[in-house]
Design a protein around this motif. Structure first.
Motif, PDB file in Angstrom:
ATOM      1  N   VAL A  91     -12.872  10.137  -3.308  1.00 42.36           N
ATOM      2  CA  VAL A  91     -13.292  10.557  -4.722  1.00 42.36           C
ATOM      3  C   VAL A  91     -13.415  11.771  -4.428  1.00 42.36           C
ATOM      4  O   VAL A  91     -13.394  13.302  -5.083  1.00 42.36           O
ATOM      5  CB  VAL A  91     -15.343  10.589  -5.309  1.00 42.36           C
ATOM      6  CG1 VAL A  91     -14.310   8.870  -6.417  1.00 42.36           C
ATOM      7  CG2 VAL A  91     -15.856  10.190  -3.986  1.00 42.36           C
ATOM      8  N   ALA A  92     -13.653  12.259  -2.663  1.00 37.34           N
ATOM      9  CA  ALA A  92     -13.389  13.832  -2.373  1.00 37.34           C
ATOM     10  C   ALA A  92     -11.562  14.270  -2.338  1.00 37.34           C
ATOM     11  O   ALA A  92     -12.146  15.906  -2.258  1.00 37.34           O
ATOM     12  CB  ALA A  92     -13.734  13.436  -0.956  1.00 37.34           C
ATOM     13  N   LEU A  93     -10.951  14.022  -3.035  1.00 37.61           N
ATOM     14  CA  LEU A  93      -9.760  14.359  -2.760  1.00 37.61           C
ATOM     15  C   LEU A  93      -9.707  14.574  -4.382  1.00 37.61           C
ATOM     16  O   LEU A  93      -8.530  15.338  -4.658  1.00 37.61           O
ATOM     17  CB  LEU A  93      -8.850  13.813  -2.032  1.00 37.61           C
ATOM     18  CG  LEU A  93      -8.506  13.591  -0.663  1.00 37.61           C
ATOM     19  CD1 LEU A  93      -7.618  12.120  -0.562  1.00 37.61           C
ATOM     20  CD2 LEU A  93      -8.620  13.953  -0.307  1.00 37.61           C
ATOM     21  N   ASP A  94     -10.106  14.267  -6.141  1.00 38.65           N
ATOM     22  CA  ASP A  94      -9.937  14.152  -7.047  1.00 38.65           C
ATOM     23  C   ASP A  94     -10.091  15.673  -6.946  1.00 38.65           C
ATOM     24  O   ASP A  94     -11.225  16.506  -6.828  1.00 38.65           O
ATOM     25  CB  ASP A  94     -10.940  13.741  -7.766  1.00 38.65           C
ATOM     26  CG  ASP A  94     -10.549  13.944  -8.754  1.00 38.65           C
ATOM     27  OD1 ASP A  94      -9.084  13.818  -9.172  1.00 38.65           O
ATOM     28  OD2 ASP A  94     -11.806  13.479  -9.243  1.00 38.65           O
ATOM     29  N   GLY A  95      -8.590  16.831  -7.963  1.00 43.74           N
ATOM     30  CA  GLY A  95      -8.956  17.711  -8.419  1.00 43.74           C
ATOM     31  C   GLY A  95      -8.554  18.388  -6.893  1.00 43.74           C
ATOM     32  O   GLY A  95      -8.788  19.645  -7.261  1.00 43.74           O
ATOM     33  N   LYS A  96      -8.047  18.025  -5.605  1.00 39.19           N
ATOM     34  CA  LYS A  96      -7.634  19.266  -4.916  1.00 39.19           C
ATOM     35  C   LYS A  96      -6.543  19.221  -4.979  1.00 39.19           C
ATOM     36  O   LYS A  96      -5.275  18.452  -4.691  1.00 39.19           O
ATOM     37  CB  LYS A  96      -8.240  18.661  -3.096  1.00 39.19           C
ATOM     38  CG  LYS A  96      -9.498  18.337  -3.450  1.00 39.19           C
ATOM     39  CD  LYS A  96     -10.549  19.496  -3.691  1.00 39.19           C
ATOM     40  CE  LYS A  96     -12.070  19.228  -2.599  1.00 39.19           C
ATOM     41  NZ  LYS A  96     -12.828  20.015  -3.178  1.00 39.19           N
ATOM     42  N   GLY A 159       1.019  19.670  -5.703  1.00 36.20           N
ATOM     43  CA  GLY A 159       0.648  19.739  -6.350  1.00 36.20           C
ATOM     44  C   GLY A 159      -0.621  19.156  -6.909  1.00 36.20           C
ATOM     45  O   GLY A 159      -2.363  18.751  -5.151  1.00 36.20           O
ATOM     46  N   VAL A 160      -1.985  19.689  -7.637  1.00 34.26           N
ATOM     47  CA  VAL A 160      -3.257  18.934  -7.729  1.00 34.26           C
ATOM     48  C   VAL A 160      -3.299  16.967  -7.565  1.00 34.26           C
ATOM     49  O   VAL A 160      -2.848  17.024  -8.929  1.00 34.26           O
ATOM     50  CB  VAL A 160      -4.179  19.844  -8.860  1.00 34.26           C
ATOM     51  CG1 VAL A 160      -5.401  19.452  -8.900  1.00 34.26           C
ATOM     52  CG2 VAL A 160      -3.956  21.568  -8.618  1.00 34.26           C
ATOM     53  N   LEU A 161      -4.385  17.064  -6.832  1.00 32.76           N
ATOM     54  CA  LEU A 161      -4.220  15.747  -6.829  1.00 32.76           C
ATOM     55  C   LEU A 161      -5.469  15.216  -7.290  1.00 32.76           C
ATOM     56  O   LEU A 161      -6.300  15.870  -7.559  1.00 32.76           O
ATOM     57  CB  LEU A 161      -4.442  15.393  -5.170  1.00 32.76           C
ATOM     58  CG  LEU A 161      -4.413  12.841  -5.061  1.00 32.76           C
ATOM     59  CD1 LEU A 161      -3.444  13.079  -4.860  1.00 32.76           C
ATOM     60  CD2 LEU A 161      -4.954  13.058  -3.182  1.00 32.76           C
ATOM     61  N   ARG A 162      -5.143  13.568  -8.484  1.00 33.64           N
ATOM     62  CA  ARG A 162      -5.963  13.616 -10.050  1.00 33.64           C
ATOM     63  C   ARG A 162      -6.010  12.490  -9.561  1.00 33.64           C
ATOM     64  O   ARG A 162      -5.568  11.445  -9.677  1.00 33.64           O
ATOM     65  CB  ARG A 162      -5.560  13.850 -10.689  1.00 33.64           C
ATOM     66  CG  ARG A 162      -5.966  15.469 -10.988  1.00 33.64           C
ATOM     67  CD  ARG A 162      -6.756  16.428 -12.432  1.00 33.64           C
ATOM     68  NE  ARG A 162      -6.722  17.242 -12.202  1.00 33.64           N
ATOM     69  CZ  ARG A 162      -7.149  18.122 -11.719  1.00 33.64           C
ATOM     70  NH1 ARG A 162      -8.726  18.445 -10.792  1.00 33.64           N
ATOM     71  NH2 ARG A 162      -7.165  19.636 -12.507  1.00 33.64           N
ATOM     72  N   ALA A 163      -7.432  12.115  -9.656  1.00 30.66           N
ATOM     73  CA  ALA A 163      -7.895  10.632  -9.638  1.00 30.66           C
ATOM     74  C   ALA A 163      -7.090  10.326 -11.401  1.00 30.66           C
ATOM     75  O   ALA A 163      -7.718  10.513 -12.119  1.00 30.66           O
ATOM     76  CB  ALA A 163      -9.396   9.881  -9.496  1.00 30.66           C
ATOM     77  N   TYR A 176      -3.575   7.201  -7.944  1.00 32.79           N
ATOM     78  CA  TYR A 176      -3.479   9.097  -8.263  1.00 32.79           C
ATOM     79  C   TYR A 176      -2.742   9.766  -9.063  1.00 32.79           C
ATOM     80  O   TYR A 176      -1.412   8.730  -9.222  1.00 32.79           O
ATOM     81  CB  TYR A 176      -3.649   9.323  -6.779  1.00 32.79           C
ATOM     82  CG  TYR A 176      -4.560   9.606  -6.174  1.00 32.79           C
ATOM     83  CD1 TYR A 176      -5.770  10.213  -5.715  1.00 32.79           C
ATOM     84  CD2 TYR A 176      -4.795   8.192  -4.826  1.00 32.79           C
ATOM     85  CE1 TYR A 176      -6.788   9.582  -4.958  1.00 32.79           C
ATOM     86  CE2 TYR A 176      -5.440   7.729  -3.733  1.00 32.79           C
ATOM     87  CZ  TYR A 176      -6.469   9.031  -3.665  1.00 32.79           C
ATOM     88  OH  TYR A 176      -7.917   8.560  -3.140  1.00 32.79           O
ATOM     89  N   GLU A 177      -2.788  10.346  -9.203  1.00 33.75           N
ATOM     90  CA  GLU A 177      -1.518  11.069 -10.146  1.00 33.75           C
ATOM     91  C   GLU A 177      -1.529  13.129  -9.648  1.00 33.75           C
ATOM     92  O   GLU A 177      -2.443  13.239  -8.800  1.00 33.75           O
ATOM     93  CB  GLU A 177      -1.608  10.838 -11.521  1.00 33.75           C
ATOM     94  CG  GLU A 177      -2.432  11.822 -12.416  1.00 33.75           C
ATOM     95  CD  GLU A 177      -2.300  11.810 -13.704  1.00 33.75           C
ATOM     96  OE1 GLU A 177      -1.372  11.233 -14.412  1.00 33.75           O
ATOM     97  OE2 GLU A 177      -2.419  12.585 -14.623  1.00 33.75           O
ATOM     98  N   ILE A 178      -0.172  13.357  -9.756  1.00 33.05           N
ATOM     99  CA  ILE A 178       0.455  15.168  -9.255  1.00 33.05           C
ATOM    100  C   ILE A 178       1.226  14.547 -11.140  1.00 33.05           C
ATOM    101  O   ILE A 178       2.423  14.133 -10.762  1.00 33.05           O
ATOM    102  CB  ILE A 178       0.708  15.263  -8.262  1.00 33.05           C
ATOM    103  CG1 ILE A 178      -0.469  14.431  -7.002  1.00 33.05           C
ATOM    104  CG2 ILE A 178       1.186  16.542  -7.846  1.00 33.05           C
ATOM    105  CD1 ILE A 178       0.239  14.904  -5.829  1.00 33.05           C
ATOM    106  N   THR A 179       0.699  16.174 -11.482  1.00 30.20           N
ATOM    107  CA  THR A 179       1.275  16.404 -12.478  1.00 30.20           C
ATOM    108  C   THR A 179       2.001  17.786 -12.421  1.00 30.20           C
ATOM    109  O   THR A 179       0.974  18.131 -11.802  1.00 30.20           O
ATOM    110  CB  THR A 179       0.422  16.367 -14.200  1.00 30.20           C
ATOM    111  OG1 THR A 179      -1.006  17.006 -13.730  1.00 30.20           O
ATOM    112  CG2 THR A 179       0.485  14.695 -14.818  1.00 30.20           C
ATOM    113  N   GLY A 180       3.118  18.292 -13.284  1.00 31.24           N
ATOM    114  CA  GLY A 180       3.331  19.519 -13.366  1.00 31.24           C
ATOM    115  C   GLY A 180       4.209  19.452 -11.193  1.00 31.24           C
ATOM    116  O   GLY A 180       3.585  20.743 -11.360  1.00 31.24           O
ATOM    117  N   ALA A 181       4.473  18.527 -10.946  1.00 29.04           N
ATOM    118  CA  ALA A 181       4.389  18.303  -9.520  1.00 29.04           C
ATOM    119  C   ALA A 181       5.414  19.628  -8.922  1.00 29.04           C
ATOM    120  O   ALA A 181       6.732  20.082  -9.742  1.00 29.04           O
ATOM    121  CB  ALA A 181       4.469  16.948  -8.872  1.00 29.04           C
TER     122      ALA A 181
END
Length: 191
Positions: A91-96, A159-163, A176-181
């Motif tokens: 969870v520490a990586l969510d949004g990073k 990109g921004v890594l999201r849960a 996880y996902e990265i959109t607009g990568a």
């Protein structure tokens, strides 16, 4: 002779070991930067919470003693797949902002190229071997279609890594996902 299910269980365990050994790029710290160009390059093992150990339950089981039709083998395979498909994320990586190198498993493939794919830590994952745990699969939606990209090509994604859970009927579940990568071909140091 060992049967298919014990081999499948062994393959799942080996896939997890390969995941831990397949770290791509140098170890890095995950800061709160939003500048994608300056984003840290992650190792695959950083996506796994340190407390998660999916192999603990299976360490003392002799897979060689199980046969295809053994209900214990079938049950273990189903349980292990469920645990892996629901693997927790870091969870520490969510949004990073992050960079991650890995192998392409196409989710779309048109004449114009590939725009959506799964990024996996080792060659053959999801195609030639069972899918790795969900916390070792990243769904990537590139900012634009990438021409000349094929299954198992190596790329670096930024990109921004999201849960976000995404289940592909054939290829596994991503955590996880990265959109607009931003996607670029991976070039090893010295090449």
């Amino acid at each position: 002779m060992r049967g298919f299910l014990p081999r499948a269980l062994g393959a799942l365990l080996l896939a997890l070991v390969a995941t831990f050994l397949a770290g791509c790029g140098p170890a890095s710290q995950t800061g709160s930067t939003t500048n994608i160009a300056a984003a840290p390059e992650l190792k695959w093992e950083e996506l796994i919470p340190k407390s998660w150990d999916p192999t603990k339950r299976y360490r003392n089981i002799s897979l060689e003693a199980l046969r295809d039709n053994d209900p214990r083998a079938i049950q273990m395979l189903d349980e292990m797949r469920a645990v892996w498909d629901n693997a927790p994320i870091n969870v520490a990586l969510d949004g990073k902002a992050a960079k991650l190198s890995g192998f392409v498993v196409p989710l779309d493939n048109t004449q114009g190229g590939i725009r959506e794919f799964l990024l996996v830590p080792y060659f053959g994952a999801c195609i030639h071997t069972p899918p790795p745990p969900a916390n070792q699969i990243v769904r990537v939606v590139a900012g634009e279609t990438f021409k000349g990209l094929h299954a198992m090509d190596t790329v670096k994604v930024s990109g921004v890594l999201r849960a976000a859970r995404y289940a592909s009927a054939d290829m596994g579940v991503s955590g996880y996902e990265i959109t607009g990568a931003s996607v670029e071909r991976f070039v090893a140091a010295g090449d």
